[in-house]
Design a protein around this motif. Structure first.
Motif, short mmCIF file in Angstrom:
data_model
loop_
_atom_site.label_atom_id
_atom_site.label_comp_id
_atom_site.label_asym_id
_atom_site.label_seq_id
_atom_site.Cartn_x
_atom_site.Cartn_y
_atom_site.Cartn_z
N TYR A 22 9.98 38.53 -15.94
CA TYR A 22 8.93 37.51 -15.80
C TYR A 22 9.37 36.38 -14.87
O TYR A 22 8.53 35.76 -14.21
N SER A 23 10.66 36.12 -14.81
CA SER A 23 11.15 35.13 -13.85
C SER A 23 10.93 35.62 -12.44
O SER A 23 10.58 34.83 -11.55
N LEU A 24 11.15 36.92 -12.21
CA LEU A 24 10.90 37.49 -10.88
C LEU A 24 9.43 37.37 -10.50
O LEU A 24 9.11 37.01 -9.36
N ILE A 25 8.54 37.64 -11.45
CA ILE A 25 7.10 37.53 -11.17
C ILE A 25 6.74 36.08 -10.83
O ILE A 25 6.06 35.81 -9.83
N LEU A 30 5.49 31.74 -6.83
CA LEU A 30 5.75 30.42 -6.28
C LEU A 30 6.20 30.50 -4.82
O LEU A 30 5.71 29.75 -3.97
N PHE A 31 7.13 31.42 -4.54
CA PHE A 31 7.61 31.53 -3.17
C PHE A 31 6.53 32.10 -2.25
O PHE A 31 6.39 31.67 -1.10
N GLY A 32 5.75 33.06 -2.77
CA GLY A 32 4.65 33.61 -1.98
C GLY A 32 3.62 32.55 -1.64
O GLY A 32 3.10 32.50 -0.52
N VAL A 33 3.32 31.69 -2.61
CA VAL A 33 2.38 30.60 -2.34
C VAL A 33 2.94 29.64 -1.31
O VAL A 33 2.24 29.16 -0.42
N SER A 34 4.24 29.34 -1.42
CA SER A 34 4.85 28.40 -0.48
C SER A 34 4.88 28.94 0.95
O SER A 34 4.94 28.15 1.90
N LEU A 35 4.84 30.27 1.10
CA LEU A 35 4.81 30.83 2.45
C LEU A 35 3.52 30.48 3.18
O LEU A 35 3.47 30.51 4.41
N PHE A 36 2.49 30.15 2.42
CA PHE A 36 1.21 29.73 3.00
C PHE A 36 1.03 28.22 2.86
O PHE A 36 -0.08 27.74 2.61
N ILE A 166 6.11 21.44 -1.70
CA ILE A 166 5.73 22.80 -1.32
C ILE A 166 6.52 23.24 -0.09
O ILE A 166 7.12 24.33 -0.07
N TYR A 167 6.53 22.41 0.94
CA TYR A 167 7.27 22.75 2.15
C TYR A 167 8.78 22.77 1.88
O TYR A 167 9.51 23.62 2.42
N GLY A 168 9.27 21.82 1.09
CA GLY A 168 10.70 21.76 0.80
C GLY A 168 11.17 22.93 -0.04
O GLY A 168 12.29 23.42 0.15
N PHE A 169 10.34 23.38 -0.97
CA PHE A 169 10.69 24.56 -1.77
C PHE A 169 10.85 25.78 -0.87
O PHE A 169 11.83 26.53 -0.99
N ARG A 170 9.91 25.99 0.02
CA ARG A 170 10.01 27.12 0.94
C ARG A 170 11.25 27.02 1.81
O ARG A 170 11.98 28.01 2.00
N LEU A 171 11.51 25.83 2.33
CA LEU A 171 12.66 25.64 3.21
C LEU A 171 13.98 25.86 2.46
O LEU A 171 14.90 26.51 2.97
N SER A 172 14.08 25.34 1.24
CA SER A 172 15.32 25.47 0.47
C SER A 172 15.60 26.92 0.11
O SER A 172 16.74 27.39 0.23
N LEU A 350 16.15 26.74 -9.80
CA LEU A 350 17.47 27.29 -10.06
C LEU A 350 17.48 28.15 -11.31
O LEU A 350 18.16 29.19 -11.35
N SER A 351 16.74 27.78 -12.33
CA SER A 351 16.68 28.59 -13.55
C SER A 351 16.08 29.96 -13.28
O SER A 351 16.61 30.98 -13.74
N LEU A 352 14.99 30.00 -12.53
CA LEU A 352 14.37 31.29 -12.21
C LEU A 352 15.32 32.18 -11.42
O LEU A 352 15.43 33.38 -11.68
N LEU A 353 16.02 31.60 -10.45
CA LEU A 353 16.95 32.39 -9.65
C LEU A 353 18.10 32.94 -10.50
O LEU A 353 18.49 34.11 -10.36
N VAL A 354 18.64 32.13 -11.38
CA VAL A 354 19.73 32.59 -12.24
C VAL A 354 19.25 33.70 -13.17
O VAL A 354 19.95 34.72 -13.36
N PHE A 355 18.07 33.56 -13.75
CA PHE A 355 17.54 34.60 -14.64
C PHE A 355 17.32 35.91 -13.89
O PHE A 355 17.58 37.00 -14.41
#
Length: 371
Positions: A22-25, A30-36, A166-172, A350-355
Motif C-alpha cells: 500500500y505504500s507503493l500504491i 503522489l509521485f505520479g501526480v507530482s509529474l503533472f 508539489i514541485y519540491g516533492f517531484r524534484l527531491s 521518507l516513511s513511504l520509501l522505507v516501507f
C-alpha cells in the motif's frame, strides 16, 4: 511479458507485505501526480479560447500582442487587461476600465463592439500559482496563514507553499532516484571487483576508500560552488562522487564469501569468464544484503539534499526546494504552518520509501515464502 517463476514468487512476497504494497500504491500516486505539477499548479492557464482558437499557455509562449495587446512580452494572464482582451476577442479597448468591462461582459450588459463576436474563455489550474510566482497578498504581510486562496499559506517571499511542495516533492524524489541509481551502479561494480579478485586489488581499493572517505564532503561542495554557479547536475555529480562508497562494504563482503563456493569454482574450471561469474552467478546472491541498504541510501540522499538547501549550499535558489521551506520555517516561528508542512512532507515521503524498500528486501530474500 510473463514473469519467471522466481519473479512471480518475489512479487507474491512483496504483495504479502501489506504495508509495503500500500505504500507503493500511495507513493506512486503522489509521485505520479507530482509529474503533472505544471497542470496542477501554474500561473499560466491550461487552456484559452481566443476567437475560436484553442491555445495552451502552460506549454507555449504567447505574447500580449497575440491577444490583441501592444506588447511582445509574455502575456500576464492574471492581468484584467489581458483577460478582457481574451474574453472579448481583442475587439474592444480594454485598458481604460478592464475590470468594469469584464464584469459587464459576464453579466451580459456590455454590447458595444461585441456584436456577433464569440466570447473567449480561460481555464485555470486548480492552483493558479507556480512555485516561483510572487503573489499579491493585498497588503498582508508574508508569510501568510493558510486560506481559501493559498491552501497551505505563503512563504516569506509571498510564494504559494502548496505549489512549492508539489514541485519540491517531484524534484527531491527525482534527485534521490538519480543519485541512488548512479551510486548503486558504481558501488556494486566496485565492491564486486574488490571482493571477487581480492589480494592486491582488494588492498589497493581499501586504501583508496580510506583516503576518499576522509575527504570532507561539505567543504568540497562549498569550494566547488564558490568557483561554479550552483547547478542541479553539478550537485548530482558531487553527491555521486561521495556516495558511491556506501554499498562497497556490503557487496565486497558478499563476494568475498561467495568466491570460494563450489559452483563458483566449478564455473572457473569450465572456463566461464570472470565477469559472467560475478554478475550472473554471484551478484544475485549479494542483492538481498544490497537491497537492505537501499532505503538508507535513498532517504539519506533526500536528507542530505534538504540539509544542503537548508544551509544554502544545495540547489539553486530559483528551484523549488523542501530544504528552503525548512529554513523559512525556522526563520518564521510565528507561522507554524510552514514547520508543520515541512515536517509532514518529509515524514510521509521518507516513511513511504522505507516501507517500500523494506518490502523489496523481503521479496528478494530466498528464506521468505508467500503465505
Amino acid at each position: 511479458m510473463a514473469l519467471s517463476p522466481l519473479n512471480q514468487r518475489r512479487w507474491r512476497n512483496f504483495k504479502s507485505n501489506r504495508r509495503a504494497f500500500y505504500s507503493l500504491i500511495l507513493f506512486s500516486i503522489l509521485f505520479g501526480v507530482s509529474l503533472f505539477a505544471e497542470v496542477l499548479a501554474n500561473d499560466r492557464p491550461l487552456l484559452v479560447n481566443y476567437r475560436g482558437e484553442w491555445r495552451m499557455p502552460f506549454l507555449r509562449f504567447y505574447s500580449e500582442a497575440d491577444f490583441g495587446g501592444d506588447f511582445k512580452t509574455e502575456a500576464n494572464y492574471k492581468s484584467p487587461e489581458v483577460q478582457c482582451l481574451i474574453i472579448s476577442g481583442g475587439m474592444i479597448e480594454c485598458f481604460d476600465d478592464p475590470e468594469g468591462i469584464l464584469s459587464a461582459i459576464h453579466e451580459g450588459a456590455y454590447a458595444d463592439g461585441l456584436e456577433g463576436v464569440k466570447l473567449g474563455w480561460i481555464i485555470w489550474p486548480p492552483i493558479p500559482f507556480s512555485y516561483n510566482t510572487i503573489n499579491d497578498l493585498g497588503g498582508q504581510a508574508a508569510p501568510s496563514a493558510p486560506d481559501s486562496t493559498h491552501w497551505l499559506g505563503t512563504d516569506d517571499t509571498s510564494r504559494d507553499v502548496l505549489a512549492r511542495v508539489i514541485y519540491g516533492f517531484r524534484l527531491s524524489v527525482a534527485f534521490a532516484l538519480i543519485v541512488t541509481v548512479l551510486t548503486s551502479a558504481i558501488g556494486i561494480a566496485a565492491g564486486a571487483v574488490q571482493g571477487y579478485f581480492g589480494g592486491k586489488v582488494d588492498l589497493i581499493f581499501q586504501r583508496v576508500l580510506e583516503i576518499w572517505g576522509g575527504t570532507p564532503e561539505l567543504y568540497v561542495i562549498i569550494i566547488v560552488f564558490s568557483v561554479w554557479q550552483r547547478s542541479f547536475w553539478i550537485l548530482i555529480a558531487l553527491m555521486v562522487a561521495f556516495g558511491w562508497t556506501r554499498l562497497i562494504g556490503i557487496v565486497r563482503a558478499e563476494f568475498l564469501r561467495a568466491r570460494n563456493f563450489e559452483y563458483v569454482r566449478a564455473a572457473r574450471a569450465l572456463g566461464v569468464k570472470d565477469r559472467v561469474i560475478m554478475f550472473r552467478h554471484v551478484l544475485p546472491n549479494a542483492m538481498v544484503a544490497t537491497l537492505t541498504m537501499l532505503p538508507f541510501v535513498v532517504s539519506g540522499t533526500i536528507g542530505s539534499l534538504a540539509a544542503l538547501d537548508y544551509l544554502g549550499f544545495g540547489l539553486p535558489p530559483s528551484l523549488p526546494s523542501l530544504g528552503q521551506l525548512s529554513r523559512q520555517a525556522q526563520q518564521n516561528l510565528q507561522m507554524p504552518s510552514l514547520a508543520f508542512t515541512a515536517f509532514f512532507t518529509f515524514a510521509i515521503m521518507l516513511s513511504l520509501l522505507v516501507f517500500i524498500f523494506e518490502g523489496v528486501r523481503d521479496a528478494f530474500d530466498p528464506r521468505k515464502t508467500f503465505q
